[in-house]
Design an enzyme around this catalytic site. Structure first.
Site, PDB file in Angstrom:
ATOM      1  N   PRO A   1     -11.020 -23.032  12.942  1.00  0.00           N
ATOM      2  CA  PRO A   1     -10.894 -22.294  14.209  1.00  0.00           C
ATOM      3  C   PRO A   1     -12.221 -21.850  14.837  1.00  0.00           C
ATOM      4  CG  PRO A   1     -10.405 -20.861  12.354  1.00  0.00           C
ATOM      5  CD  PRO A   1     -10.651 -22.217  11.772  1.00  0.00           C
ATOM      6  N   GLY A   2     -13.346 -22.036  14.159  1.00  0.00           N
ATOM      7  CA  GLY A   2     -14.605 -21.732  14.844  1.00  0.00           C
ATOM      8  C   GLY A   2     -15.522 -20.759  14.131  1.00  0.00           C
ATOM      9  N   GLY A   3     -15.237 -20.438  12.855  1.00  0.00           N
ATOM     10  CA  GLY A   3     -16.102 -19.504  12.125  1.00  0.00           C
ATOM     11  C   GLY A   3     -17.537 -19.992  12.069  1.00  0.00           C
ATOM     12  N   LYS A   4     -17.728 -21.243  11.601  1.00  0.00           N
ATOM     13  CA  LYS A   4     -19.097 -21.755  11.480  1.00  0.00           C
ATOM     14  C   LYS A   4     -19.699 -21.986  12.864  1.00  0.00           C
ATOM     15  CE  LYS A   4     -18.325 -22.644   6.931  1.00  0.00           C
ATOM     16  NZ  LYS A   4     -16.883 -22.374   7.012  1.00  0.00           N
TER      17      LYS A   4
ATOM     18  N   CYS B   1     -14.331 -25.307   0.498  1.00  0.00           N
ATOM     19  CA  CYS B   1     -13.954 -24.031  -0.112  1.00  0.00           C
ATOM     20  C   CYS B   1     -13.136 -24.331  -1.357  1.00  0.00           C
ATOM     21  CB  CYS B   1     -13.221 -23.132   0.880  1.00  0.00           C
ATOM     22  SG  CYS B   1     -11.732 -23.845   1.554  1.00  0.00           S
TER      23      CYS B   1
ATOM     24  N   ALA C   1     -14.502 -28.204  12.888  1.00  0.00           N
ATOM     25  CA  ALA C   1     -14.941 -26.890  13.360  1.00  0.00           C
ATOM     26  C   ALA C   1     -13.865 -25.828  13.546  1.00  0.00           C
ATOM     27  CB  ALA C   1     -15.711 -27.055  14.670  1.00  0.00           C
TER      28      ALA C   1
ATOM     29  N   GLU D   1     -13.204 -30.851  16.626  1.00  0.00           N
ATOM     30  CA  GLU D   1     -12.018 -30.687  15.782  1.00  0.00           C
ATOM     31  C   GLU D   1     -11.072 -31.838  16.070  1.00  0.00           C
ATOM     32  OE1 GLU D   1     -10.810 -28.826  13.210  1.00  0.00           O
ATOM     33  OE2 GLU D   1      -9.014 -30.053  13.451  1.00  0.00           O
TER      34      GLU D   1
ATOM     35  N   ASP E   1     -17.965 -29.082   7.295  1.00  0.00           N
ATOM     36  CA  ASP E   1     -17.170 -28.121   6.522  1.00  0.00           C
ATOM     37  C   ASP E   1     -15.844 -28.834   6.272  1.00  0.00           C
ATOM     38  OD1 ASP E   1     -16.617 -25.682   5.323  1.00  0.00           O
ATOM     39  OD2 ASP E   1     -15.729 -24.857   7.144  1.00  0.00           O
TER      40      ASP E   1
HETATM   41  N1  SAM Z   1     -15.365 -24.932   9.899  1.00  0.00           N
HETATM   42  C1  SAM Z   1     -14.155 -24.186  10.164  1.00  0.00           C
HETATM   43  C2  SAM Z   1     -14.494 -22.721  10.291  1.00  0.00           C
HETATM   44  O1  SAM Z   1     -15.515 -22.297   9.768  1.00  0.00           O
HETATM   45  O2  SAM Z   1     -13.739 -21.984  10.965  1.00  0.00           O
HETATM   46  C3  SAM Z   1     -13.094 -24.442   9.130  1.00  0.00           C
HETATM   47  C4  SAM Z   1     -12.810 -25.910   8.967  1.00  0.00           C
HETATM   48  S1  SAM Z   1     -11.555 -26.331   7.827  1.00  0.00           S
HETATM   49  C5  SAM Z   1     -12.292 -26.070   6.289  1.00  0.00           C
HETATM   50  C6  SAM Z   1     -11.554 -28.087   7.963  1.00  0.00           C
HETATM   51  C7  SAM Z   1     -11.168 -28.648   9.302  1.00  0.00           C
HETATM   52  O3  SAM Z   1     -11.190 -30.087   9.210  1.00  0.00           O
HETATM   53  C8  SAM Z   1      -9.782 -28.275   9.770  1.00  0.00           C
HETATM   54  O4  SAM Z   1      -9.847 -27.683  11.042  1.00  0.00           O
HETATM   55  C9  SAM Z   1      -9.036 -29.603   9.849  1.00  0.00           C
HETATM   56  O5  SAM Z   1      -8.144 -29.681  10.933  1.00  0.00           O
HETATM   57  C10 SAM Z   1     -10.155 -30.608  10.009  1.00  0.00           C
HETATM   58  N2  SAM Z   1      -9.806 -31.978   9.525  1.00  0.00           N
HETATM   59  C11 SAM Z   1      -8.650 -32.368   8.931  1.00  0.00           C
HETATM   60  N3  SAM Z   1      -8.714 -33.690   8.679  1.00  0.00           N
HETATM   61  C12 SAM Z   1      -9.884 -34.151   9.113  1.00  0.00           C
HETATM   62  C13 SAM Z   1     -10.512 -35.417   9.154  1.00  0.00           C
HETATM   63  N4  SAM Z   1      -9.925 -36.482   8.653  1.00  0.00           N
HETATM   64  N5  SAM Z   1     -11.734 -35.513   9.695  1.00  0.00           N
HETATM   65  C14 SAM Z   1     -12.363 -34.417  10.187  1.00  0.00           C
HETATM   66  N6  SAM Z   1     -11.814 -33.189  10.179  1.00  0.00           N
HETATM   67  C15 SAM Z   1     -10.599 -33.047   9.652  1.00  0.00           C
END
Ligand code: SAM
Length: 447
Positions: free
Chosen positions: A111-114, A229, A109, A132, A176
């Site tokens: 930084p929190g957009g979704k 993405c 989640a 997170e 995400d």
């Molecule tokens: N959903 C967020 C938003 O809309 O602001 C962006 C999320 S970003 C694409 C993916 C997130 O997954 C990151 O914050 C990252 O730290 C976290 N992440 C990294 N490794 C992970 C893991 N093994 N399991 C779950 N989350 C993980």
């Protein structure tokens, strides 16, 4: 040509991919659009709006990128700068048939957009568990959700595997997933240097593991909204196939406005830069097949005590807030408000996961009574405190910078507002005041 070249293997793959081709590479070297999503009930900011985003209520393109830091309404949680492709989630949530009070997981989640989008969609109903795994990132998530101001939210810091402690719990899980990030090559050209074929493979394997780890926490008949993405099929369509073939998921069709287009073989949907005014984004909706749902027995966390009767009366919370529709709990020296409708479910989550933030902290208990908490100030409708001081923009920025300045007003607690939107608390001492804006949130640049 952008300042940073594309990795050669990426360039070749896209050129040879009939689904993408050279137009995508050209678009990735053009200028990225700027977009924001407004809070549904806080003050509307005065930004240079260009047009509405067709797939998201309250989503807007801007004519150019302003300095968000120098807008007090940004700090008050009145809007969230978000890439337009991610906002497709709004249309999806409105299309899938879910209950009036759904329990939603946002697994990756920060930084929190979704999460802020989901919180707006829920508008105080149901429950959002926003997780997170990386601890420092979970603190940013906490800040953004505190500013967004809903009490039906729990922020956790857990590995996806930990969710096996909550079987059959969620109606919807948004995943995400961490990915190779090809869709961010325009907005963040430096990210091109981090890409490799090996990393794509690694991400694809990790995404499968994440999907499998959380499958049992979703109720039978519930939904998974899987997104990345990136543009490659390994992390997208092939993971959808994995969920269908290995986890027994059903792919759900969603009606999204053109030019968002169907994925390869009709699997999921893509925002493709150059076609859609957005960065690269892939999303697919999966359904966990209907089946028996075990009866849940809710548990509570021992050191989180519900406040009732005289204990509640003594706190005199009514001076600061509307206490109807919430249950109140004491955890260490903090008083937490949980919406009564989901307070049992929230306690259950507290008993199973590592908690970063639970509901809204409304006050801290002190020897001589209570101090109202900044989470209460930023809540979208809980705070009813009437002593308020409205500031002009310059003073509001000074307040957010942590400064004190001469300010007339009555002794005691005062809520600082800008354009009628609460920013935080001060304690007025006559001709000066204590600035209680949280240190970790203060504006660091000169204002
Ligand atoms: N959903 C967020 C938003 O809309 O602001 C962006 C999320 S970003 C694409 C993916 C997130 O997954 C990151 O914050 C990252 O730290 C976290 N992440 C990294 N490794 C992970 C893991 N093994 N399991 C779950 N989350 C993980």
């Amino acid at each position: 040509m952008g300042a940073v070249n594309f990795p050669k293997a990426f360039e070749k793959r896209v050129q040879e991919d009939l689904f993408l081709g050279q137009p995508l590479l050209d678009a990735l070297d053009s200028t990225a659009p700027v977009s924001v999503r407004l809070h549904p009930s806080k003050t509307k900011p005065e930004l240079d709006f260009l047009s509405e985003i067709p797939w998201c209520e309250n989503g807007f393109y801007l004519k150019e990128r302003p300095s968000f830091t120098l807008d007090p309404l940004f700090h008050a949680g009145c809007y969230y700068p978000q890439e337009a492709g991610s906002m497709v989630l709004d249309t999806i949530l409105r299309q899938i048939p879910i209950s009036e009070e759904p329990i939603v997981l946002d697994l990756c989640a920060a930084p929190g957009g979704k999460s802020t989008l989901i919180a707006s969609f829920l508008d105080g109903k149901g429950l959002l568990v926003s997780n997170e795994v990386i601890q420092p990132r979970s603190r940013i998530l906490k800040e953004n959700l505190a500013k967004w101001g809903y009490s039906n939210v729990v922020v956790t810091n857990n590995d996806p595997k930990d969710f096996e402690r909550l079987p059959d719990f969620f109606d919807v899980a948004v995943i995400d997933a961490p990915c190779s990030g090809e869709g961010m090559f325009r907005k963040d050209p430096e990210s091109r240097n981090e890409w490799s074929e090996d990393n794509v493979q690694l991400c694809a394997a990790r995404q499968k593991r994440i999907l499998a780890d959380v499958w049992d926490t979703i109720k039978s008949g519930g939904y998974v909204i899987y997104s990345t993405c990136t543009f490659n099929s390994l992390e997208n369509e092939e993971n959808v196939d994995f969920a269908i073939n290995e986890l027994g998921a059903e792919l759900i069709s969603i009606d999204l406005p053109r030019p968002i287009r169907m994925g390869r073989n009709g699997s999921g949907h893509y925002c493709i830069p150059g076609e859609t005014e957005a960065e690269g984004f892939f999303v697919a909706v999966l359904k966990k097949r209907d089946g028996e749902i075990g009866k849940l027995k809710y548990e509570t966390k021992k050191d989180v005590k519900q406040l009732t009767g005289n204990a509640m009366k003594d706190l005199k919370l009514e001076e600061f807030m509307d206490t109807a529709h919430h249950d109140f709990f004491q955890w260490n020296d903090s008083i937490l408000a949980f919406p009564s409708a989901v307070s049992q479910q929230m306690q259950h989550v507290l008993s199973k996961l590592r908690i970063v933030k639970a509901g809204t902290i409304v006050a801290d208990i002190q020897r001589k009574g209570i101090n109202p908490h900044h989470e209460l100030a930023l809540h979208n409708n809980l705070c009813t405190y009437s002593k308020r001081i409205e500031l002009e923009k310059d003073q509001a920025l000074q307040y957010l910078h942590g400064d004190t300045f001469s300010l007339s007003g009555e002794h005691g607690w005062q809520l600082i507002t800008y354009q009628n939107q609460a920013l935080g608390w001060i304690k007025h001492l006559g001709n000066r005041f204590n600035n209680l804006y949280p240190k970790e949130w203060r504006i660091r640049m000169r204002v």
